[in-house]
Design a protein around this motif. Structure first.
Motif, mmCIF file in Angstrom:
data_model
loop_
_atom_site.group_PDB
_atom_site.id
_atom_site.type_symbol
_atom_site.label_atom_id
_atom_site.label_comp_id
_atom_site.label_asym_id
_atom_site.label_seq_id
_atom_site.Cartn_x
_atom_site.Cartn_y
_atom_site.Cartn_z
ATOM 1 N N TYR A 140 0.844 -1.201 0.000
ATOM 2 C CA TYR A 140 0.000 0.000 0.000
ATOM 3 C C TYR A 140 0.880 1.253 0.000
ATOM 4 C CZ TYR A 140 -3.350 3.536 1.390
ATOM 5 O OH TYR A 140 -4.118 4.678 1.432
ATOM 6 N N ALA A 141 1.919 1.266 0.842
ATOM 7 C CA ALA A 141 2.809 2.423 0.927
ATOM 8 C C ALA A 141 3.478 2.703 -0.416
ATOM 9 C CB ALA A 141 3.860 2.201 2.012
ATOM 10 N N GLU A 142 3.978 1.669 -1.055
ATOM 11 C CA GLU A 142 4.652 1.849 -2.340
ATOM 12 C C GLU A 142 3.695 2.403 -3.388
ATOM 13 O OE1 GLU A 142 8.037 -1.644 -1.915
ATOM 14 O OE2 GLU A 142 6.100 -2.141 -2.812
ATOM 15 N N ARG A 143 2.501 1.898 -3.423
ATOM 16 C CA ARG A 143 1.535 2.387 -4.414
ATOM 17 C C ARG A 143 1.094 3.810 -4.093
ATOM 18 N NH1 ARG A 143 -0.910 -1.758 -7.756
ATOM 19 N NH2 ARG A 143 0.270 -3.654 -7.393
ATOM 20 N N TYR A 144 0.856 4.078 -2.825
ATOM 21 C CA TYR A 144 0.433 5.419 -2.422
ATOM 22 C C TYR A 144 1.520 6.448 -2.735
ATOM 23 C CZ TYR A 144 -1.828 9.088 0.248
ATOM 24 O OH TYR A 144 -2.455 10.260 0.606
ATOM 25 N N THR A 201 9.194 7.925 8.540
ATOM 26 C CA THR A 201 7.759 8.205 8.544
ATOM 27 C C THR A 201 6.982 7.096 7.832
ATOM 28 O OG1 THR A 201 8.119 9.670 6.659
ATOM 29 C CG2 THR A 201 7.862 10.707 8.800
ATOM 30 N N THR A 202 7.573 6.522 6.801
ATOM 31 C CA THR A 202 6.933 5.405 6.117
ATOM 32 C C THR A 202 6.933 4.170 7.008
ATOM 33 O OG1 THR A 202 7.476 6.271 3.929
ATOM 34 C CG2 THR A 202 7.011 3.920 4.069
ATOM 35 N N VAL A 203 8.025 3.949 7.742
ATOM 36 C CA VAL A 203 8.055 2.842 8.698
ATOM 37 C C VAL A 203 6.900 2.982 9.681
ATOM 38 C CG1 VAL A 203 9.338 1.812 10.622
ATOM 39 C CG2 VAL A 203 10.537 2.406 8.515
ATOM 40 N N GLN A 204 6.709 4.183 10.214
ATOM 41 C CA GLN A 204 5.623 4.399 11.179
ATOM 42 C C GLN A 204 4.262 4.128 10.538
ATOM 43 O OE1 GLN A 204 5.820 4.838 14.425
ATOM 44 N NE2 GLN A 204 3.600 4.761 14.528
ATOM 45 N N TRP A 220 -6.495 5.424 8.848
ATOM 46 C CA TRP A 220 -6.201 5.630 7.423
ATOM 47 C C TRP A 220 -5.769 7.064 7.157
ATOM 48 C CZ3 TRP A 220 -5.301 1.994 4.010
ATOM 49 C CH2 TRP A 220 -5.780 0.707 4.271
ATOM 50 N N ASN A 221 -6.423 8.042 7.781
ATOM 51 C CA ASN A 221 -6.034 9.441 7.579
ATOM 52 C C ASN A 221 -4.600 9.679 8.031
ATOM 53 O OD1 ASN A 221 -8.605 9.988 6.630
ATOM 54 N ND2 ASN A 221 -9.324 10.870 8.549
ATOM 55 N N THR A 222 -4.243 9.134 9.178
ATOM 56 C CA THR A 222 -2.894 9.313 9.715
ATOM 57 C C THR A 222 -1.867 8.599 8.851
ATOM 58 O OG1 THR A 222 -3.795 9.516 11.943
ATOM 59 C CG2 THR A 222 -1.441 9.029 11.760
ATOM 60 N N VAL A 223 -2.165 7.367 8.450
ATOM 61 C CA VAL A 223 -1.254 6.612 7.588
ATOM 62 C C VAL A 223 -1.016 7.371 6.279
ATOM 63 C CG1 VAL A 223 -1.107 4.528 6.144
ATOM 64 C CG2 VAL A 223 -1.690 4.335 8.569
ATOM 65 N N ASN A 224 -2.081 7.853 5.659
ATOM 66 C CA ASN A 224 -1.935 8.572 4.394
ATOM 67 C C ASN A 224 -1.139 9.863 4.571
ATOM 68 O OD1 ASN A 224 -3.288 6.590 3.008
ATOM 69 N ND2 ASN A 224 -5.251 7.626 3.097
ATOM 70 N N LEU A 225 -1.338 10.560 5.677
ATOM 71 C CA LEU A 225 -0.566 11.761 5.947
ATOM 72 C C LEU A 225 0.926 11.439 6.066
ATOM 73 C CD1 LEU A 225 -0.403 14.783 6.667
ATOM 74 C CD2 LEU A 225 -0.754 14.120 9.043
ATOM 75 N N LEU A 226 1.256 10.397 6.814
ATOM 76 C CA LEU A 226 2.656 9.997 6.955
ATOM 77 C C LEU A 226 3.260 9.597 5.607
ATOM 78 C CD1 LEU A 226 2.401 7.929 10.245
ATOM 79 C CD2 LEU A 226 3.639 10.086 9.949
ATOM 80 N N LEU A 227 2.506 8.862 4.814
ATOM 81 C CA LEU A 227 3.015 8.418 3.513
ATOM 82 C C LEU A 227 3.209 9.587 2.552
ATOM 83 C CD1 LEU A 227 1.021 5.111 3.017
ATOM 84 C CD2 LEU A 227 3.430 5.366 3.662
ATOM 85 N N ARG A 228 2.366 10.600 2.656
ATOM 86 C CA ARG A 228 2.530 11.779 1.794
ATOM 87 C C ARG A 228 3.860 12.481 2.057
ATOM 88 N NH1 ARG A 228 -3.037 12.451 2.147
ATOM 89 N NH2 ARG A 228 -2.930 13.783 3.975
ATOM 90 N N LEU A 229 4.345 12.402 3.281
ATOM 91 C CA LEU A 229 5.619 13.062 3.609
ATOM 92 C C LEU A 229 6.788 12.480 2.831
ATOM 93 C CD1 LEU A 229 5.159 13.370 7.468
ATOM 94 C CD2 LEU A 229 4.982 15.208 5.766
ATOM 95 N N ASP A 230 6.709 11.215 2.462
ATOM 96 C CA ASP A 230 7.784 10.557 1.723
ATOM 97 C C ASP A 230 7.416 10.276 0.271
ATOM 98 O OD1 ASP A 230 9.447 10.424 3.991
ATOM 99 O OD2 ASP A 230 8.442 8.630 4.680
ATOM 100 N N ARG A 231 6.329 10.818 -0.175
ATOM 101 C CA ARG A 231 5.872 10.573 -1.545
ATOM 102 C C ARG A 231 6.814 11.213 -2.559
ATOM 103 N NH1 ARG A 231 -0.366 11.528 -3.038
ATOM 104 N NH2 ARG A 231 -0.546 9.589 -4.138
#
Length: 106
Positions: A36-40, A56-59, A91-102
């Motif tokens: 999911y992280a890689e695709r996001y 941040t992605t680890v978290q 999900w909101n928190t996960v997506n926010l964290l993933l956006r930081l490393d996008r």
């Protein structure tokens, strides 16, 4: 250093889980969370097998895999089990964290 084992240890710490009976299940949830992280983040599948995962992605992966484990029966489990919006907040928190490393394409 085994990144998959490190993630397993972090997820189990997050879940306050000391037994190993569910390790295979948790590893499957970690695999799903990493995918999911890689695709996001718009990076190739398997990218985190070849390069380090940012903190941040680890978290985000730890939170998402923990959420999958706690709500595997379709309910919102764990600490926020009495809050009907807890699942959405994860999900909101996960997506926010993933956006930081996008990897943004301009």
């Amino acid at each position: 250093m085994n990144p998959q084992r490190d993630l397993l240890d972090k997820v189990k710490q997050n879940l306050i889980l000391e037994h190993s009976e569910d390790d295979d299940l948790i590893e499957a949830y970690i695999t799903a969370a990493v995918s999911y992280a890689e695709r996001y983040q718009h990076i190739p599948d398997g990218a985190y097998r070849k390069r380090p995962m940012p903190p941040t992605t680890v978290q985000a992966v730890v939170m998402l895999a923990s959420h999958f484990y706690e709500s595997r029966d379709g309910s919102t489990g764990g600490f926020f089990g009495d809050n009907v919006q807890a699942g959405q907040q994860v999900w909101n928190t996960v997506n926010l964290l993933l956006r930081l490393d996008r990897e943004w394409k301009v």
